[in-house]
Design a protein around this motif. Structure first.
Motif, PDB file in Angstrom:
ATOM      1  N   GLY A  37     -36.988  -4.146  24.229  1.00  0.00           N
ATOM      2  CA  GLY A  37     -37.923  -3.479  24.541  1.00  0.00           C
ATOM      3  C   GLY A  37     -38.164  -2.892  25.652  1.00  0.00           C
ATOM      4  O   GLY A  37     -36.746  -1.641  26.139  1.00  0.00           O
ATOM      5  N   PRO A  38     -39.160  -2.414  26.098  1.00  0.00           N
ATOM      6  CA  PRO A  38     -39.204  -1.314  26.791  1.00  0.00           C
ATOM      7  C   PRO A  38     -38.968  -2.209  28.530  1.00  0.00           C
ATOM      8  O   PRO A  38     -38.930  -2.848  27.809  1.00  0.00           O
ATOM      9  N   ALA A  51     -36.560   3.771  26.987  1.00  0.00           N
ATOM     10  CA  ALA A  51     -36.108   2.245  26.318  1.00  0.00           C
ATOM     11  C   ALA A  51     -34.478   2.830  25.499  1.00  0.00           C
ATOM     12  O   ALA A  51     -34.427   3.944  25.154  1.00  0.00           O
ATOM     13  N   LEU A  52     -34.176   2.070  25.147  1.00  0.00           N
ATOM     14  CA  LEU A  52     -32.576   2.128  24.688  1.00  0.00           C
ATOM     15  C   LEU A  52     -32.788   2.129  22.848  1.00  0.00           C
ATOM     16  O   LEU A  52     -33.423   1.399  22.396  1.00  0.00           O
ATOM     17  N   PRO A  53     -32.193   3.379  22.270  1.00  0.00           N
ATOM     18  CA  PRO A  53     -32.604   3.597  20.896  1.00  0.00           C
ATOM     19  C   PRO A  53     -31.374   2.049  20.321  1.00  0.00           C
ATOM     20  O   PRO A  53     -30.692   1.409  20.754  1.00  0.00           O
ATOM     21  N   PRO A  54     -32.340   0.891  19.253  1.00  0.00           N
ATOM     22  CA  PRO A  54     -31.577   0.838  18.006  1.00  0.00           C
ATOM     23  C   PRO A  54     -30.077   0.377  18.045  1.00  0.00           C
ATOM     24  O   PRO A  54     -29.375   1.706  17.890  1.00  0.00           O
ATOM     25  N   ALA A  55     -29.102  -0.547  18.118  1.00  0.00           N
ATOM     26  CA  ALA A  55     -28.175  -0.583  17.950  1.00  0.00           C
ATOM     27  C   ALA A  55     -27.225  -2.005  17.509  1.00  0.00           C
ATOM     28  O   ALA A  55     -27.910  -2.578  17.278  1.00  0.00           O
TER      29      ALA A  55
END
Length: 129
Positions: A37-38, A51-55
């Motif tokens: 999430g944010p 935000a972080l990219p999906p990993a």
């Protein structure tokens, strides 16, 4: 050992007025980021706008360093685990663990099962007991 007041002052121009609130805000932002999430509502100390990219990796546990009961309560509300250093076992048992549990209860979190883990170390050059 790091003087957290001096460290905060170097980062922000002044020490944290409320260290426990700073810990709770920071851990909350990190938790939100790690769960995709944010960073949540921008706090006054850590106004993250990213935000972080999906990993494709497991979400790591979030730990908070604790030395005093107020920060232990904040960690109990927000962190998965707590870390302390050079802390007498009696202080952990009588002060930190109850504060961690109180924080978890106050946040409605299930009992995380705080369990102290100690690694004994001898000063360099000293014979182990």
């Amino acid at each position: 050992m790091v003087d957290i007041g001096a460290f905060a002052e170097a980062l922000h121009g002044r020490p944290y007025a409320r260290p426990a609130s700073a810990v709770a805000e920071y851990v909350g932002a990190v938790r939100s980021l790690l769960h995709g999430g944010p960073p949540g509502p921008a706090g006054p100390l850590f106004p993250l706008g990213a935000a972080l990219p999906p990993a494709a990796a497991p979400t790591p546990e979030i730990a908070a360093g604790v030395l005093r009961p107020g920060v232990a309560q904040a960690a109990g509300r927000t962190a998965d685990t707590a870390v302390s250093w050079m802390t007498p076992p009696e202080y952990v048992r009588d002060v930190l663990l109850p504060a961690l549990e109180e924080g978890a209860r106050a946040a409605g979190r299930p009992d995380p099962g705080w369990s102290p883990s100690c690694t004994p170390r001898s000063p360099a050059g000293a014979a182990a007991p």
